[in-house]
Motif scaffolding. Structure first.
Motif, PDB file in Angstrom:
ATOM      1  N   GLY A  64       0.889  -1.193   0.088  1.00 27.94           N
ATOM      2  CA  GLY A  64      -0.087   0.080  -0.173  1.00 27.94           C
ATOM      3  C   GLY A  64       0.706   1.282   0.097  1.00 27.94           C
ATOM      4  O   GLY A  64       2.043   0.979  -0.249  1.00 27.94           O
ATOM      5  N   PRO A  65       0.181   2.306   0.109  1.00 27.53           N
ATOM      6  CA  PRO A  65       0.882   3.650   0.097  1.00 27.53           C
ATOM      7  C   PRO A  65       1.979   3.497   1.320  1.00 27.53           C
ATOM      8  O   PRO A  65       1.775   3.079   2.480  1.00 27.53           O
ATOM      9  CB  PRO A  65      -0.211   4.778   0.348  1.00 27.53           C
ATOM     10  N   ASP A  66       2.921   4.530   1.205  1.00 28.89           N
ATOM     11  CA  ASP A  66       3.996   4.570   2.296  1.00 28.89           C
ATOM     12  C   ASP A  66       3.441   5.254   3.663  1.00 28.89           C
ATOM     13  O   ASP A  66       2.693   6.221   3.818  1.00 28.89           O
ATOM     14  CB  ASP A  66       5.077   5.552   1.750  1.00 28.89           C
ATOM     15  N   ASN A  70       1.822  11.246   4.051  1.00 31.72           N
ATOM     16  CA  ASN A  70       0.555  11.904   4.839  1.00 31.72           C
ATOM     17  C   ASN A  70      -0.669  11.699   3.680  1.00 31.72           C
ATOM     18  O   ASN A  70      -1.689  11.554   3.847  1.00 31.72           O
ATOM     19  CB  ASN A  70       0.733  13.144   5.144  1.00 31.72           C
ATOM     20  N   ASN A  71      -0.194  11.958   2.508  1.00 34.84           N
ATOM     21  CA  ASN A  71      -1.357  11.756   1.189  1.00 34.84           C
ATOM     22  C   ASN A  71      -1.404  10.462   0.804  1.00 34.84           C
ATOM     23  O   ASN A  71      -0.820   9.957  -0.043  1.00 34.84           O
ATOM     24  CB  ASN A  71      -0.695  12.889   0.197  1.00 34.84           C
ATOM     25  N   ASN A  76       4.288   8.738  -3.965  1.00 30.08           N
ATOM     26  CA  ASN A  76       5.445   8.921  -4.992  1.00 30.08           C
ATOM     27  C   ASN A  76       6.713   8.674  -3.954  1.00 30.08           C
ATOM     28  O   ASN A  76       7.241   9.760  -3.840  1.00 30.08           O
ATOM     29  CB  ASN A  76       5.481  10.016  -5.718  1.00 30.08           C
ATOM     30  N   PRO A  77       7.118   7.786  -3.374  1.00 29.33           N
ATOM     31  CA  PRO A  77       8.158   7.510  -2.450  1.00 29.33           C
ATOM     32  C   PRO A  77       9.307   8.025  -3.192  1.00 29.33           C
ATOM     33  O   PRO A  77       9.521   7.657  -4.381  1.00 29.33           O
ATOM     34  CB  PRO A  77       8.101   6.183  -2.059  1.00 29.33           C
ATOM     35  N   ILE A  88      13.010   4.511  -7.949  1.00 26.90           N
ATOM     36  CA  ILE A  88      13.900   5.142  -8.819  1.00 26.90           C
ATOM     37  C   ILE A  88      14.313   6.553  -8.171  1.00 26.90           C
ATOM     38  O   ILE A  88      13.486   7.219  -7.873  1.00 26.90           O
ATOM     39  CB  ILE A  88      13.229   5.181 -10.094  1.00 26.90           C
ATOM     40  N   GLN A  89      15.461   6.676  -8.411  1.00 25.67           N
ATOM     41  CA  GLN A  89      16.317   8.095  -7.803  1.00 25.67           C
ATOM     42  C   GLN A  89      16.864   8.926  -8.820  1.00 25.67           C
ATOM     43  O   GLN A  89      17.255   8.090  -9.833  1.00 25.67           O
ATOM     44  CB  GLN A  89      17.156   7.731  -6.478  1.00 25.67           C
ATOM     45  N   LYS A  90      16.901  10.189  -8.716  1.00 26.15           N
ATOM     46  CA  LYS A  90      17.460  10.942  -9.929  1.00 26.15           C
ATOM     47  C   LYS A  90      18.960  11.345  -9.402  1.00 26.15           C
ATOM     48  O   LYS A  90      18.926  11.900  -8.246  1.00 26.15           O
ATOM     49  CB  LYS A  90      16.442  11.829 -10.164  1.00 26.15           C
TER      50      LYS A  90
END
Ligand code: SF4
Ligand code: SF4
Ligand code: SF4
Length: 319
Positions: A64-66, A70-71, A76-77, A88-90
């Protein structure tokens, strides 16, 4: 001289140095993978940062969501968590315009369990809740055996295992290469979801050969890149980037079944700089050095005799 914590720490440091000498004399252990070992080749140069792999992973593993988010409707972790098994990190530098370029450019990196050939998490776990499958090499977790000590978390050089802090009976969570899908003849969900072939599933041997082929590609020339599963016929034709001559995961800590290619230095992408020898092998070498010829008991006894003698002398001088 009193037996203080400081003195004991000093004595331990001397012991550590001696052990390090013994350790360096040992040859690095090279872990051989089974021919049936499975893994992923992540090619950062092909990654467009769409995060379809993250969505596929969440769906396939019922995440589920992280909880830190809070949202709860839009997830979008930015890092791994007890509900995020891959992220995925940038990387961005300067004006950040050019894909796969270190200066004034950007690139992506995918974090997940590396499925190490000689996994530190398996060695550290006191109850064998972390195991490496002999056939596939997948490192999995048995929640029934886990006692929640989190040694695997501390031992992992890639900071992969996560702990369910928000639950009354927390457990460890990490990527298990979607072994539940593999058991049904499918492949890892992140590789199924990836539209560019950046996340490619398959036998480690084939992935390694593919990676070395790519390292010889000429930048700018078009080549066929396999999609989803290296054993399948689907490919996409695109120009090769200028690869760094480094297949990350081929040698690091004895190798891993998840390997990476990139046009940007791996340390700049946030990957750790690691030795070729695995931590598990280093610990084993230390143990062998310790017990060879009863080195440890003799060293300990010698240390204690020294401290007692010094203590007695000091008392005598004070009188
Ligand atoms: S990356 Fe960490 S959790 Fe995964 S197998 Fe290696 S040591 Fe274990
Ligand atoms: S192999 Fe499965 S669990 Fe691991 S990152 Fe990919 S989708 Fe997630
Ligand atoms: S799905 Fe593929 S291209 Fe998209 S972010 Fe993940 S690895 Fe990159």
């Amino acid at each position: 001289m009193a037996i203080t914590r400081r003195n004991l720490l000093k004595a331990s440091a001397c012991g550590g140095a001696l052990l390090a000498c013994g350790n360096s004399a040992q040859a690095a252990r090279r872990m051989e993978l089974a021919p049936s070992a499975l893994g992923i080749l992540y090619d950062s140069t092909l990654c467009i940062g769409c995060q379809a792999c993250m969505v596929g992973c969440k769906q396939a593993n019922n995440m589920g969501p992280d909880p830190a988010d809070n949202n709860q409707t839009w997830d979008n972790p930015s890092d791994l968590s007890s509900r995020t098994l891959t992220v995925i990190q940038k990387y961005e530098q300067g004006n950040g315009r050019q894909h796969n370029q270190e200066e004034d450019g950007f690139a992506f990196i995918k974090l997940q369990c590396m499925h190490c050939a000689d996994p530190a998490c398996v060695s550290a776990c006191p109850v064998s809740a972390m195991t490496k499958d002999k056939k596939t090499g997948i490192v999995s977790y048995n929640k029934k055996a886990c006692i929640g000590c989190r040694y695997c978390q501390i031992a992992c050089p890639y900071n992969i295992p996560q702990f369910e802090w928000d639950k009354p009976l927390p457990q460890i969570v990490k990527c298990e290469l979607c072994h539940h899908l593999i058991a049904k003849g499918s492949i890892s969900a992140c590789c199924t979801a990836c539209p560019t072939g950046a996340s490619l599933f398959g036998p480690v041997d084939l992935l390694r050969q593919e990676a070395h082929r790519r390292l010889l590609y000429r930048a700018g020339q078009y080549y066929d890149f396999p999609l989803h599963d290296i054993r399948a016929a689907r490919t996409v034709s695109q120009p090769a980037a200028k690869y760094k001559a480094h297949l990350f995961g081929e040698k690091e800590l004895g190798g891993s079944q998840v390997m990476m290619l990139s046009a940007v230095d791996f340390q700049k992408l946030g990957m750790p700089e690691l030795p070729d020898e695995s931590y598990a092998s280093m610990t084993e070498n230390i143990q062998h050095t310790l017990y060879k010829g009863m080195f440890l008991p003799i060293a300990l006894l010698g240390g204690l005799v020294y401290f007692v003698k010094k203590n007695a002398e000091n008392h005598h001088n004070d009188e």
